[in-house]
Design a protein around this motif. Structure first.
Motif, PDB file in Angstrom:
ATOM      1  N   HIS A  31       0.899  -1.263   0.340  1.00 39.69           N
ATOM      2  CA  HIS A  31      -0.230  -0.054  -0.062  1.00 39.69           C
ATOM      3  C   HIS A  31       0.876   1.218   0.166  1.00 39.69           C
ATOM      4  CE1 HIS A  31      -2.235   3.424   2.001  1.00 39.69           C
ATOM      5  NE2 HIS A  31      -3.236   2.686   1.008  1.00 39.69           N
ATOM      6  N   VAL A  67     -10.424  -2.270  -4.074  1.00 47.10           N
ATOM      7  CA  VAL A  67     -10.018  -3.192  -3.041  1.00 47.10           C
ATOM      8  C   VAL A  67     -10.623  -4.678  -3.226  1.00 47.10           C
ATOM      9  CG1 VAL A  67      -9.415  -1.448  -1.051  1.00 47.10           C
ATOM     10  CG2 VAL A  67     -11.633  -2.447  -1.386  1.00 47.10           C
ATOM     11  N   SER A  83      -1.899  -1.205  -3.834  1.00 46.75           N
ATOM     12  CA  SER A  83      -3.217  -0.623  -3.737  1.00 46.75           C
ATOM     13  C   SER A  83      -2.748   0.830  -3.260  1.00 46.75           C
ATOM     14  CB  SER A  83      -4.100  -1.053  -2.761  1.00 46.75           C
ATOM     15  OG  SER A  83      -5.122  -0.361  -2.601  1.00 46.75           O
ATOM     16  N   VAL A  90      -8.343  -0.305   2.758  1.00 45.57           N
ATOM     17  CA  VAL A  90      -7.233  -1.505   2.288  1.00 45.57           C
ATOM     18  C   VAL A  90      -6.877  -2.408   3.581  1.00 45.57           C
ATOM     19  CG1 VAL A  90      -5.002  -1.944   1.453  1.00 45.57           C
ATOM     20  CG2 VAL A  90      -6.142  -0.174   0.624  1.00 45.57           C
TER      21      VAL A  90
END
Length: 115
Positions: A31, A67, A83, A90
């Motif tokens: 992320h 997601v 992501s 997330v």
């Protein structure tokens, strides 16, 4: 199956951790912010945020624009999902057992990540 690992940061440190965990058989999710500032473009998974896909050490990372794509990407086991969505979303969607903050923010006070 081993627990999921969510790594915050797609720079060189986050990428190295992700490669090691992925090779060891852990399900890994990366992320980061949508447009992070990293100086190691071309040598880290940060490129996936800009180009849709990146490769480091023969391991591929692919951008998941939503997601809902994370579970499918993990099931395929052919790439690390990346992501740039809202972190709380997330985190909830990925339900990780391990959280690694590899953002290397020298002067910034870390946000609370427990709980």
């Amino acid at each position: 199956m081993t627990g999921r690992c969510l790594i915050r940061g797609t720079g060189d440190i986050g990428s190295a951790i992700a490669v090691a965990l992925f090779r060891a058989g852990y399900p890994v999710i990366l992320h980061d912010n949508p447009f992070p500032n990293y100086s190691r473009r071309g040598a880290a998974f940060v490129d996936a945020l800009f180009d849709g896909e990146a490769e480091v050490g023969e391991v591929v990372a692919r951008l998941c624009r939503d997601v809902s794509e994370i579970d499918r990407a993990l099931a395929a086991q052919d790439a690390i999902p990346v992501s740039s969505g809202e972190f709380a979303t997330v985190l909830a969607a990925s339900n990780p057992r391990v959280l690694v903050d590899a953002r290397m923010r020298k002067r910034a006070t870390p946000d609370p990540q427990r709980g």
